[in-house]
Design an enzyme around this catalytic site. Structure first.
Site, short mmCIF file in Angstrom:
data_model
loop_
_atom_site.label_atom_id
_atom_site.label_comp_id
_atom_site.label_asym_id
_atom_site.label_seq_id
_atom_site.Cartn_x
_atom_site.Cartn_y
_atom_site.Cartn_z
N THR A 281 -50.84 -11.40 44.07
CA THR A 281 -52.04 -11.29 44.92
C THR A 281 -53.13 -10.45 44.26
O THR A 281 -52.84 -9.64 43.36
CB THR A 281 -51.67 -10.63 46.27
OG1 THR A 281 -52.80 -10.67 47.14
CG2 THR A 281 -51.25 -9.19 46.10
N SER B 139 -57.72 -14.80 47.20
CA SER B 139 -56.78 -13.74 47.52
C SER B 139 -55.71 -13.57 46.45
O SER B 139 -54.79 -12.78 46.62
CB SER B 139 -56.10 -14.06 48.86
OG SER B 139 -55.59 -15.38 48.81
N THR C 83 -51.53 -13.62 50.01
CA THR C 83 -50.57 -13.55 48.91
C THR C 83 -49.84 -14.88 48.74
O THR C 83 -49.47 -15.51 49.73
CB THR C 83 -49.49 -12.51 49.28
OG1 THR C 83 -50.14 -11.33 49.70
CG2 THR C 83 -48.56 -12.24 48.13
N ARG D 176 -55.93 1.12 45.28
CA ARG D 176 -54.99 0.71 46.33
C ARG D 176 -54.01 -0.35 45.80
O ARG D 176 -54.38 -1.29 45.12
CB ARG D 176 -55.76 0.15 47.52
CG ARG D 176 -54.90 -0.30 48.70
CD ARG D 176 -54.59 -1.78 48.68
NE ARG D 176 -53.96 -2.24 49.93
CZ ARG D 176 -53.43 -3.44 50.08
NH1 ARG D 176 -53.44 -4.30 49.09
NH2 ARG D 176 -52.87 -3.79 51.22
N GLY E 66 -50.46 -5.40 53.59
CA GLY E 66 -49.40 -4.82 52.78
C GLY E 66 -48.89 -3.48 53.29
O GLY E 66 -47.70 -3.19 53.23
N ASP F 76 -48.18 -4.34 49.21
CA ASP F 76 -46.74 -4.58 49.22
C ASP F 76 -46.27 -5.52 48.11
O ASP F 76 -45.11 -5.49 47.71
CB ASP F 76 -46.32 -5.19 50.56
CG ASP F 76 -47.03 -6.52 50.82
OD1 ASP F 76 -48.26 -6.60 50.61
OD2 ASP F 76 -46.37 -7.49 51.22
N THR G 168 -46.34 -11.70 53.44
CA THR G 168 -47.78 -11.89 53.28
C THR G 168 -48.45 -11.10 54.41
O THR G 168 -47.81 -10.76 55.39
CB THR G 168 -48.14 -13.39 53.33
OG1 THR G 168 -49.55 -13.53 53.12
CG2 THR G 168 -47.79 -14.03 54.66
N GLY G 169 -49.72 -10.83 54.23
CA GLY G 169 -50.43 -10.10 55.28
C GLY G 169 -50.73 -8.67 54.86
O GLY G 169 -50.76 -8.36 53.66
N1 GLY Z 1 -50.05 -8.58 51.11
C1 GLY Z 1 -51.01 -8.34 50.15
C2 GLY Z 1 -51.60 -6.99 50.19
O1 GLY Z 1 -51.65 -6.37 51.23
O2 GLY Z 1 -52.04 -6.53 49.17
#
Ligand code: GLY
Length: 329
Positions: free
Chosen positions: A205, A85, A187, A215, A241, A218, A238-239
């Protein structure tokens, strides 16, 4: 050696004064899950935060700056092909291309960011150079790549055989459905308070696996994936985005700490906001978001929407601490 002794002494003094520092006088405050305020301290997301923290700590005890320490720290997962990731070996987008996002921020609100960067193993180092050597905050795509190459970064293939095989398998169904707590990491976000109580942050990330080409999540967005105010505290996400961007998540966590919320109460409030916004929406079934936060006293917290998020702490008494975050549902 003297430098190191002073550093440790400061850490211990930090913890002695701690109990009086907890509990901001605000009715929204909650006690943190940590009961001492200590600095220097490093807090990072997920299992891969442990080796990342260790590296950053090594830099701190060598007397290096906070910004060099966080850069060095997050470079560890960036270079690890087993971490799918972040950085080298990260899952590609649906075209089979690995694209990376990263940002970095210092105590003076200087910040640098790269998004949609390809073929460069250490986007965090490019983000740092954007901060230090350009008049801009953010470079993206080919421009970010050209800048990196002009600074001597080597172009490399970031798609490992393992990630390529997974992508080929994914293409059979081509179903975009992010996986909650992907292999217990996502992330890498790192926050650091140094022995002067100055704050630094970084976030890097490869983004959501099988995302649309182009794409950006965040993680490279200051205020979403990362934010700090050196008078108040720092937060990182994290999670998923898109959900973090919709709420300016990290900036809001810091703003709540400014109002007197503890790190835990602030993270919780923003996770609840995200939950409310998405509850009956299309991403709810695979939505996971988590925040880490640290305030000016070194008090910290992690909190997520769903079970399974963990974060790593490193300070003078804990070198390898991995904590399960509290969660909403
Ligand atoms: N939090 C990482 C992403 O969504 O790219």
């Amino acid at each position: 050696m003297n430098k190191r002794r002073n550093f440790i002494k400061k850490s211990i003094l930090g913890s002695v004064g701690a109990t009086s520092l907890i509990n901001c006088n605000n009715s929204n405050s909650e006690i943190n899950n940590n009961d001492t305020a200590v600095y220097p301290r490093i807090i990072s997301t997920w299992n891969h935060g442990v080796p990342a923290n260790k590296e950053a700590w090594k830099y701190l005890i060598e007397g290096r700056t906070g910004i060099s320490a966080i850069e060095a720290g997050v470079k560890i997962p960036e270079a690890d092909p087993k971490i799918r990731s972040v950085g080298f070996g990260g899952y590609p987008d649906r075209e089979g291309i690995v694209t990376l996002d990263a940002c970095i921020m210092d105590k003076h609100n200087n910040c640098g960011s790269v998004s949609f960067l390809q073929n460069i193993k250490h986007p965090i180092s490019v983000a740092r150079l954007v901060m230090e050597e350009t008049p801009h905050v953010m470079l993206s795509g080919k421009g970010a790549l050209d800048f990196a190459v002009s600074k001597g970064f080597k172009k490399e293939n970031l798609l490992t055989e393992a990630s390529k095989l997974d992508w080929i398998n994914w293409k059979k169904q081509s179903n975009y459905q992010p996986v909650i707590n992907l292999e217990n990491h996502d992330t890498i976000s790192m926050l650091l308070i140094d022995d002067n109580t100055d704050l630094f942050g970084a976030c890097t990330t490869s983004g959501a696996a099988w995302k649309m080409h182009g794409r950006v999540g965040d993680s490279p967005i200051i205020g979403a994936g990362l934010f700090l105010d050196n008078d108040i505290g720092a937060a990182a996400a994290t999670g998923l985005g898109e959900a973090v961007i919709r709420t300016s998540g990290s900036a809001m966590v810091v703003e709540l700490m400014r109002q007197g919320y503890t790190p835990l109460a602030a993270c919780k409030e923003i996770v609840e906001r995200i939950s409310k916004i998405h509850k009956s929406g299309p991403v709810w079934d695979y939505l996971q978001v988590g925040f880490i936060a640290i305030n000016k006293k070194g008090e910290y917290a992690g909190y997520s929407l769903r079970k399974g998020f963990n974060y790593a702490i490193c300070d003078s008494s804990n070198q390898n601490l991995l904590l399960d975050a509290e969660y909403a549902i």
